[in-house]
Write a protein that holds these residues in place. Structure first.
Motif, PDB file in Angstrom:
ATOM      1  N   ARG A  81      42.648  31.969  23.140  1.00 53.71           N
ATOM      2  CA  ARG A  81      43.744  31.405  23.938  1.00 53.71           C
ATOM      3  C   ARG A  81      45.097  31.779  23.341  1.00 53.71           C
ATOM      4  NH1 ARG A  81      44.293  26.622  27.445  1.00 53.71           N
ATOM      5  NH2 ARG A  81      46.433  25.822  27.293  1.00 53.71           N
ATOM      6  N   ARG A  84      47.090  35.029  24.316  1.00 50.48           N
ATOM      7  CA  ARG A  84      47.941  35.055  25.506  1.00 50.48           C
ATOM      8  C   ARG A  84      47.713  36.341  26.327  1.00 50.48           C
ATOM      9  NH1 ARG A  84      51.725  31.147  25.580  1.00 50.48           N
ATOM     10  NH2 ARG A  84      53.015  32.336  27.044  1.00 50.48           N
ATOM     11  N   ASP A  86      47.250  38.783  29.401  1.00 53.22           N
ATOM     12  CA  ASP A  86      47.805  38.899  30.747  1.00 53.22           C
ATOM     13  C   ASP A  86      46.696  38.833  31.801  1.00 53.22           C
ATOM     14  OD1 ASP A  86      50.696  39.558  30.095  1.00 53.22           O
ATOM     15  OD2 ASP A  86      49.654  41.136  28.990  1.00 53.22           O
ATOM     16  N   ASP A 109      47.649  35.135  32.652  1.00 50.70           N
ATOM     17  CA  ASP A 109      48.464  35.210  33.860  1.00 50.70           C
ATOM     18  C   ASP A 109      47.605  35.466  35.097  1.00 50.70           C
ATOM     19  OD1 ASP A 109      50.769  34.816  32.377  1.00 50.70           O
ATOM     20  OD2 ASP A 109      51.109  36.972  32.089  1.00 50.70           O
TER      21      ASP A 109
END
Length: 330
Positions: A81, A84, A86, A109
């Motif tokens: 986690r 990060r 995308d 994302d």
């Protein structure tokens, strides 16, 4: 851009996912492309030029203890986690809510995953309609790159293990893998012996014998140590080298040193194909249209009975002879 591709299945499944990594690398050459796999199949991606980092976890049945195992799993999820990402790509064909929940926990994302026709699944903003088992597993897997605007045909599966150099005029070395998970895919051991003798009588040939390690009566991890010993005893006088492979890297390296393989449907077949080796394979009660070797010359033997015990030595020898020109060119 940071992309995490999730593929937590068996060896052959991950092998057939390598074209996904190739396609993503060609589309995004500067991206960081990582993989999340299990500890059993992680060696498939060892040194792979299209993968930057391989994250692996140990399945529950292989952990040494419940609480230590789950604590380490939680720590790993927190580490992922913190990366990060995308994109998190669930590359496994089919609909997998548990893997999608895992992807949501990583808070990327974008999440790319297969979904049922006409459905929306929470968190999946790049859905791929799952069409069922309507094609080869590689093609089912490769559809996951569609949301990235990738339209090129898939490359052949490939591994990063090099084949050792071979001296000119050296006879071919044939891998013979005698294990299979499904009873219907287990060719009788005496026929492997007869086939090796017949091949060697026609042309000087060396053999490397592979099998699933372990005792036949081991309830948890049954293997074919006894079967291998009996085959070795029965092939005395032939150039047969026993290759004991208790770890996956040893199996891959052992296959890389061969020129072709005779085997049943399974992980070793897909590994050999990804190494570019011609394949003679036995299929029992398995979906050959889904799991046949991809990207190499091969001969697939699947009787109408769906039991490989009905494949004769003569049929296997004829299949090998059809491939012999390609084998001897190597």
């Amino acid at each position: 851009m940071k992309i995490l591709v999730v593929r937590r299945d068996n060896i052959g499944d991950l092998v057939l996912t390598t074209p996904v990594f190739r396609a993503l690398r060609e589309k995004f050459p500067e991206a960081r492309i990582d993989a999340f796999v299990n500890s059993y199949n992680a060696a498939v991606l060892e040194g792979h030029p299209d993968v930057d980092t391989v994250h692996s976890y140990t399945k529950g049945k292989h952990r040494s203890g419940f609480f230590p195992g789950w604590l380490e799993r939680l720590r790993q999820m927190l580490r992922l986690r913190a990366e990060r990402y995308d994109h998190v790509v669930i590359a496994t064909p089919g609909v997998h809510p548990r893997q999608i929940r895992f992807a949501r926990f990583l808070a990327p994302d974008h999440i790319t995953a297969n979904v049922p026709a006409g459905w929306k699944m929470f968190g999946v903003d790049q859905p791929v309609e799952y069409l069922g088992k309507d094609r080869h597993h590689l093609l089912m897997t490769y559809r996951i790159v569609q949301p990235f605007g990738i339209t090129a045909e898939p490359s052949a599966p490939r591994l990063a293990f090099p084949s050792p150099p071979k001296a000119k005029g050296e006879p071919p070395t044939i891998a013979v893998h005698v294990s299979a998970r499904k009873p219907s895919s287990r060719w009788p051991e005496e026929r492997y012996v007869a086939l090796m003798r017949a091949i060697h009588e026609r042309s000087p040939t060396r053999f490397r014998l592979f099998w699933a390690p372990g005792a036949e009566d081991d309830a948890r991890h049954p293997g074919d140590d006894g079967k291998a010993r009996r085959i070795l005893d029965a092939t005395r006088g032939l150039p047969v080298e026993a290759i004991e492979t208790r770890e996956l890297p040893a199996l891959i390296a052992g296959l890389a040193a061969c020129d072709a393989i005779v085997c049943s449907d399974g992980g070793a077949m897909h590994l050999a194909a990804a190494l570019g080796k011609p394949v003679v394979c036995f299929f029992g009660d398995s979906e050959s249209q889904v799991w046949r070797p991809w990207g190499v010359e091969h001969r697939l033997l699947q009787p109408e009975s769906l039991d490989v015990a009905d494949v004769t030595v003569e049929q296997a020898l004829a299949a090998y002879e059809e491939l012999r020109p390609a084998i001897e060119k190597r």
